[in-house]
Design a protein around this motif. Sequence first.
Motif, PDB file in Angstrom:
ATOM      1  N   GLY A  13       0.797  -1.219   0.000  1.00  0.00           N
ATOM      2  CA  GLY A  13       0.000   0.000   0.000  1.00  0.00           C
ATOM      3  C   GLY A  13       0.827   1.265   0.000  1.00  0.00           C
ATOM      4  O   GLY A  13       0.283   2.373   0.046  1.00  0.00           O
ATOM      5  N   LYS A 132      -3.109   3.906   2.046  1.00  0.00           N
ATOM      6  CA  LYS A 132      -2.935   2.485   1.739  1.00  0.00           C
ATOM      7  C   LYS A 132      -4.228   1.906   1.183  1.00  0.00           C
ATOM      8  O   LYS A 132      -4.243   1.199   0.177  1.00  0.00           O
ATOM      9  CB  LYS A 132      -2.554   1.713   3.008  1.00  0.00           C
ATOM     10  N   CYS A 136      -4.982   0.506  -2.509  1.00  0.00           N
ATOM     11  CA  CYS A 136      -5.467  -0.865  -2.594  1.00  0.00           C
ATOM     12  C   CYS A 136      -6.739  -0.937  -3.438  1.00  0.00           C
ATOM     13  O   CYS A 136      -6.899  -1.830  -4.279  1.00  0.00           O
ATOM     14  CB  CYS A 136      -5.726  -1.392  -1.183  1.00  0.00           C
ATOM     15  N   SER A 140      -5.419  -2.174  -6.941  1.00  0.00           N
ATOM     16  CA  SER A 140      -5.648  -3.623  -6.873  1.00  0.00           C
ATOM     17  C   SER A 140      -7.106  -4.010  -7.043  1.00  0.00           C
ATOM     18  O   SER A 140      -7.423  -5.202  -7.129  1.00  0.00           O
ATOM     19  CB  SER A 140      -5.136  -4.166  -5.526  1.00  0.00           C
ATOM     20  N   ALA A 147     -10.431  -3.970   2.196  1.00  0.00           N
ATOM     21  CA  ALA A 147      -9.042  -3.518   2.057  1.00  0.00           C
ATOM     22  C   ALA A 147      -8.183  -3.716   3.306  1.00  0.00           C
ATOM     23  O   ALA A 147      -7.052  -4.205   3.194  1.00  0.00           O
ATOM     24  CB  ALA A 147      -9.011  -2.057   1.606  1.00  0.00           C
ATOM     25  N   ILE A 151      -4.816  -5.929   3.150  1.00  0.00           N
ATOM     26  CA  ILE A 151      -3.512  -5.312   3.407  1.00  0.00           C
ATOM     27  C   ILE A 151      -2.765  -6.087   4.491  1.00  0.00           C
ATOM     28  O   ILE A 151      -1.570  -6.387   4.352  1.00  0.00           O
ATOM     29  CB  ILE A 151      -3.678  -3.837   3.815  1.00  0.00           C
TER      30      ILE A 151
END
Length: 203
Positions: A13, A132, A136, A140, A147, A151
């Motif tokens: 992240g 982060k 994410c 992603s 998330a 993470i």
Amino acid sequence: MTKRYIVLTSEFGSGARLLGKCLSEELGLKFYGEDDLLIKAARDSDIDEKVLRDYDEKLGSIVFDESSQLNGNVLDLDADLPFKIFKAYSSAIFKTVKEGPCILMERGADIVLRGKVDFLNVYCYTSDMNKKIERCMRVSGIAEKDAPKFIAGQVMQRKFYYKSFSNIERGKMSEYDLCINTDTFDTDALSMEKCTEIIKSSL
């Protein structure tokens, strides 16, 4: 530029993949991210790409509490598979650097190349959980509600990998040439311009 290679290791992240792409454009070097190295490892070994992806998913799905131990018994895997995978990634990384100057991200590239190839060893991290999560989601494609757990799983996956194959303490500042907090220099979660300049000036 005195160093022909850059290795990016990162806290998940932190935006290291974005940074790698920015560096690639700025320096004219090829960038090989985690997925690129996975595909190379599968192509050059006898391990199917699906096996490599399943291994990532299985590790990433585990979130440890403080009392948990990082050991091979945690995963229901063929005992030899992790070592076969590490060997496949190592081979892919060595073949990649032989092709010429480049930027490598993750897959234990700093473990594999240490003491064998002269490279700038960079660790990217961040202190902002909101950024982060934003990265994410946007990079992603993970839903916001999922998330934080995703993470956490990625963090433990990477820690497990390093503990399995090296005595390097992942994220310890003295292990790297340069540690950079991406959020200190770029207010936009997807902008890596200042961080790119810092790394460029360190070569």
